[in-house]
Design a protein around this motif. Structure first.
Motif, short mmCIF file in Angstrom:
data_model
loop_
_atom_site.label_atom_id
_atom_site.label_comp_id
_atom_site.label_asym_id
_atom_site.label_seq_id
_atom_site.Cartn_x
_atom_site.Cartn_y
_atom_site.Cartn_z
N UNK A 1 0.80 -1.23 0.00
CA UNK A 1 0.00 0.00 0.00
C UNK A 1 0.84 1.28 0.00
N UNK A 2 2.15 1.16 0.13
CA UNK A 2 3.00 2.34 0.30
C UNK A 2 2.89 3.36 -0.81
N UNK A 3 2.85 2.93 -2.06
CA UNK A 3 2.87 3.87 -3.18
C UNK A 3 1.53 3.97 -3.90
N UNK A 4 0.46 3.55 -3.25
CA UNK A 4 -0.84 3.57 -3.91
C UNK A 4 -1.62 4.83 -3.58
N UNK A 8 -7.65 -8.42 -12.35
CA UNK A 8 -6.23 -8.11 -12.35
C UNK A 8 -5.43 -9.19 -11.62
N UNK A 9 -5.95 -9.67 -10.49
CA UNK A 9 -5.25 -10.71 -9.75
C UNK A 9 -5.20 -12.01 -10.54
N UNK A 10 -6.16 -12.21 -11.42
CA UNK A 10 -6.20 -13.44 -12.21
C UNK A 10 -5.26 -13.41 -13.40
N UNK A 11 -4.96 -12.21 -13.94
CA UNK A 11 -4.18 -12.17 -15.18
C UNK A 11 -2.82 -11.49 -15.06
N UNK A 12 -2.57 -10.76 -13.98
CA UNK A 12 -1.31 -10.03 -13.85
C UNK A 12 -0.31 -10.84 -13.04
N UNK A 13 0.88 -11.01 -13.60
CA UNK A 13 1.97 -11.67 -12.89
C UNK A 13 2.88 -10.62 -12.27
N UNK A 73 -8.00 1.29 -11.54
CA UNK A 73 -7.22 0.52 -12.51
C UNK A 73 -5.75 0.47 -12.09
N UNK A 74 -5.19 1.63 -11.81
CA UNK A 74 -3.79 1.71 -11.41
C UNK A 74 -3.57 0.97 -10.08
N UNK A 75 -4.45 1.18 -9.14
CA UNK A 75 -4.33 0.55 -7.84
C UNK A 75 -4.44 -0.97 -7.94
N UNK A 76 -5.40 -1.46 -8.72
CA UNK A 76 -5.59 -2.91 -8.86
C UNK A 76 -4.38 -3.56 -9.51
N UNK A 77 -3.80 -2.90 -10.50
CA UNK A 77 -2.60 -3.45 -11.15
C UNK A 77 -1.47 -3.55 -10.13
N UNK A 78 -1.24 -2.47 -9.37
CA UNK A 78 -0.15 -2.46 -8.38
C UNK A 78 -0.39 -3.49 -7.28
N UNK A 124 -1.88 -6.18 -7.52
CA UNK A 124 -1.76 -7.51 -8.10
C UNK A 124 -0.32 -7.84 -8.49
N UNK A 125 0.60 -6.94 -8.18
CA UNK A 125 2.02 -7.19 -8.44
C UNK A 125 2.53 -6.62 -9.74
#
Length: 150
Positions: free
Chosen positions: A12-15, A114-119, A134-139, A141-142
């Motif tokens: 959560x640091x950079x979100x 995002x958690x299902x498709x982002x590595x 969108x940005x938050x979910x990507x981050x 999710x790694x």
């Protein structure tokens, strides 16, 4: 016995989840000048005329007694059927009712997708202006959000 503090995750640091930026600032400026602004940024479509189809309203009324527990894991059948019919009206072929998943809201579905498709470490292009989730979910999710300015 000393109380153990609960610390937030380092993820959560950079979100940031604020709806801000030049478009928001311009909208605020225009609104201050008396311009009517329709804010579609809060995820509440009903005030803007995006109504639930009558078929779903009818089925909700008929199923109020059944609404005391969880629905089917893919979502309410009538809602899934309405989405399937809509895709057919758009000319999208091959969508069956089993291809449709209804969640509790767009935010939940975006994060789950995002958690299902982002590595870990994947770079994901996010168009700007964007919905902050969108940005938050990507981050979360790694992934690494990369802004694509339109």
């Amino acid at each position: 016995m000393p109380e153990t503090p609960y610390l937030k995750s380092d993820r959560l640091n950079d979100l940031s989840y604020a709806i801000r930026g030049p478009i928001f600032d311009k909208a605020q400026q225009l609104e201050a000048m008396g311009q009517k602004i329709i804010n579609l940024n809060i995820g509440n479509p009903a005030p803007f005329g995006f109504d639930v189809p009558d078929e779903i309203i009818h089925d909700m009324i008929l199923n109020l007694r059944n609404a005391q527990g969880y629905s089917h894991h893919l979502g309410i059948f009538s809602a899934r059927k309405a989405v399937m019919h809509y895709t057919q009206q758009l000319g999208i072929h091959g969508v069956t009712i089993d291809d449709v998943f209804i969640g509790n809201g767009v935010s939940e579905l975006i994060l789950m997708s995002m958690q299902a498709i982002v590595n870990q470490g994947d770079e994901i292009l996010i168009p700007s202006p964007d919905y902050p989730l969108w940005t938050t979910a990507v981050a979360l999710s790694g992934g690494k959000p990369a802004t694509l300015y339109l």
